[in-house]
Design an enzyme around this catalytic site. Structure first.
Site, PDB file in Angstrom:
ATOM      1  N   HIS A 153       0.829  -1.186   0.000  1.00 34.14           N
ATOM      2  CA  HIS A 153       0.000   0.000   0.000  1.00 34.14           C
ATOM      3  C   HIS A 153       0.877   1.254   0.000  1.00 34.14           C
ATOM      4  CE1 HIS A 153       0.727  -1.548   4.025  1.00 34.14           C
ATOM      5  NE2 HIS A 153       0.708  -0.294   4.468  1.00 34.14           N
ATOM      6  N   GLY A 162      -3.268  -9.641   4.198  1.00 36.37           N
ATOM      7  CA  GLY A 162      -4.617 -10.083   3.877  1.00 36.37           C
ATOM      8  C   GLY A 162      -5.460 -10.297   5.114  1.00 36.37           C
ATOM      9  N   HIS A 169      -0.606  -1.310  11.350  1.00 35.42           N
ATOM     10  CA  HIS A 169       0.697  -1.009  11.925  1.00 35.42           C
ATOM     11  C   HIS A 169       0.881   0.502  11.967  1.00 35.42           C
ATOM     12  CE1 HIS A 169       1.830  -2.158   7.567  1.00 35.42           C
ATOM     13  NE2 HIS A 169       1.836  -0.840   7.589  1.00 35.42           N
ATOM     14  N   GLY A 173       4.580   8.759  16.648  1.00 26.49           N
ATOM     15  CA  GLY A 173       4.602  10.141  16.225  1.00 26.49           C
ATOM     16  C   GLY A 173       4.335  10.376  14.758  1.00 26.49           C
ATOM     17  N   ASP A 179      -5.347  -2.373   7.493  1.00 30.51           N
ATOM     18  CA  ASP A 179      -5.506  -3.361   6.428  1.00 30.51           C
ATOM     19  C   ASP A 179      -6.967  -3.382   5.976  1.00 30.51           C
ATOM     20  OD1 ASP A 179      -5.492  -5.463   4.708  1.00 30.51           O
ATOM     21  OD2 ASP A 179      -4.517  -6.873   6.066  1.00 30.51           O
ATOM     22  N   GLU A 203      -3.777   1.599  17.902  1.00 31.40           N
ATOM     23  CA  GLU A 203      -2.711   2.163  17.078  1.00 31.40           C
ATOM     24  C   GLU A 203      -2.337   3.579  17.526  1.00 31.40           C
ATOM     25  OE1 GLU A 203      -0.952   0.403  15.021  1.00 31.40           O
ATOM     26  OE2 GLU A 203      -2.260  -1.275  15.496  1.00 31.40           O
ATOM     27  N   HIS A 212       3.175  -2.699  23.801  1.00 33.15           N
ATOM     28  CA  HIS A 212       2.248  -3.753  24.197  1.00 33.15           C
ATOM     29  C   HIS A 212       2.421  -4.091  25.668  1.00 33.15           C
ATOM     30  CE1 HIS A 212       2.067  -5.219  19.768  1.00 33.15           C
ATOM     31  NE2 HIS A 212       1.074  -4.376  20.036  1.00 33.15           N
TER      32      HIS A 212
END
Length: 456
Positions: A153, A162, A169, A173, A179, A203, A212
């Protein structure tokens, strides 16, 4: 230069939120060469994040399952959270744009923007951050670029895999990519799919510097968690505190905090009347409605007081409601606001100040007695147990019989600490600094506000 041990390298990479065992290399030699290169370079602190950034894009490994990219000029602590503020965000809004080249094909643009605005807003509610959508101007002047894409992309070096793999992702900053092969949905209930707002909030957490964690009820848990039991998506205590460790907490005081109780007609002649309430925060010329059920302010607030509370001035001093019990679940409710030397009687049904108001406090509260209630009050509180009004100013409290406001008299004058005994050492903090008293129907608790501190 000195080298970094393999264990140190693993630890540094794990700080980014990536379990090391999730990466595999195409060959043993590729892995060894890559790790040796990083060991030799990680000794230079200024190069640590840049090299880890390159590592994420390195062709020698691939991801076994999804986790957002974390990159660019931030040092991490052992919990995977950024410990350096984005200095450029401290005194201005963080701008974002959904790029026209990256609209989703799954739902209308207006829904995409609305969901992103909601996701940004959830973080702005828990830290002193402001977000602003910026659809015009040069793209380089926008902080966060957002796109939906499939597989390879735009110019992103990391392709999506997919449906069913990586949902999104992001870079700290900078960018967020989603997706568009995934079955994103607009609502968090009722239909099969992935609630987009939940993914976007996750995100944005990365964009703001959060890594995480292993808390399953956290929005930053690396595996998507669908809602259950009709519970709305909200940021938990762990997420709020994680962000506040980076950016601090929201500070400031309010002119007014109150529950506005109103009577609604009975549904049938046999039913009792219904009483509803909402919680409001007033500051200056704006107000917020607080949704107790969701533990957040209403979407779209603050609003202008003058536009929504017709006839009320800005910067109000005090508020109270007098409840007159008429029997059989019937109450007559009178709503009062105070400012300076005036008070306002508010019409709850017409949602405006009643005709003939404001009136002078001194003329109606004790004018027929030896002493009147003073102007510029700190707080007013009605105790329905004793049917008395209490007026607070400085270290003094006046109790007032309210059978008829304009014919009532001051019953007694107290020191504040007589009615509200304080712990040792707290008297000087509270005395004369009370900004308001707030009885919460949601918590059935009386709160005393002193600056930014709240006492029960």
């Amino acid at each position: 230069p000195p080298t970094i041990s393999h264990d140190r390298l693993k630890r540094d990479i794990h700080w980014l939120g990536y379990p090391v065992h999730e990466f595999v290399y195409d060959s043993k030699s590729s892995r060894q060469n890559h790790l040796q290169h990083l060991r030799n370079s990680l000794a230079k602190d200024e190069a640590v994040v840049k090299l880890l950034h390159k590592r994420l894009r390195n062709q020698f490994y691939r991801r076994k399952r999804s986790a957002p990219m974390l990159e660019d000029n931030v040092i991490f602590d052992s919990n995977g959270n950024a410990i350096t503020k984005f200095k450029q965000y401290e005194n201005r809004p963080i701008t974002w744009r959904l790029l026209s080249a990256g609209y989703s094909k799954r739902f209308p643009i207006i829904n995409q923007i609305a969901m992103l605005e909601l996701a940004f807003r959830m973080w702005s509610e828990v830290a002193p951050l402001r977000f602003k959508r910026q659809d015009h101007g040069h793209i380089d002047d926008v902080d966060v670029h957002i796109i939906f894409g499939e597989r390879s992309h735009l110019d992103c070096p990391k392709a999506f895999d997919g449906a069913g793999g990586e949902y999104a992702h992001s870079r700290i900053g900078f960018d967020m990519h989603f997706d568009d092969d995934e079955n994103f949905k607009i609502r968090d209930y009722g239909e099969h799919g992935i609630y987009f707002v939940r993914v976007a909030v996750h995100e944005i957490g990365h964009v703001l510097g959060l890594g995480h964690n292993d808390k399953r009820d956290s929005i930053m848990f690396p595996v998507y968690q669908s809602s259950s039991g009709g519970v709305d998506l909200e940021l938990g205590s762990y997420d709020r505190k994680a962000l506040q460790r980076i950016y601090g907490v929201c500070r400031g005081t309010f002119d007014l905090v109150f529950d506005w109780l109103r009577k609604k007609p009975a549904l049938t002649p046999k039913d009792h009347p219904r009483y509803i309430f909402n919680t409001y925060f007033f500051r200056g010329d704006h107000y917020w409605m607080y949704e107790n059920r969701a533990n957040r302010t209403r979407f779209g607030d603050p609003l202008f007081i003058a536009n929504e509370w017709r006839g009320l001035p800005n910067q109000i001093d005090c508020y109270t409601q007098i409840l007159d019990h008429k029997g059989n679940y019937e109450y007559e409710i009178n709503t009062y606001f105070f400012k300076g030397d005036m008070y306002y009687l508010y019409d709850d049904e017409q949602d405006r100040v009643k005709p003939g108001y404001p009136r002078l406090i001194a003329e109606d509260f004790g004018s027929l007695c030896n002493e009147s209630i003073p102007n510029d009050l700190d707080a007013v509180y009605f105790d329905k147990r004793t049917n008395l009004l209490y007026f607070f100013k400085g270290k003094w409290v006046w109790s007032f019989k309210n059978e008829n406001i304009q014919k009532g008299c001051i019953e007694q004058k107290y020191l504040f600490t007589t009615l509200f005994p304080m712990k040792d050492g707290e008297e000087n903090v509270v005395l004369g600094d009370v900004s308001q008293l707030f009885y919460s129907y949601a918590h059935r608790t009386l709160y005393v506000f002193v600056g930014e501190t709240v006492y029960e």
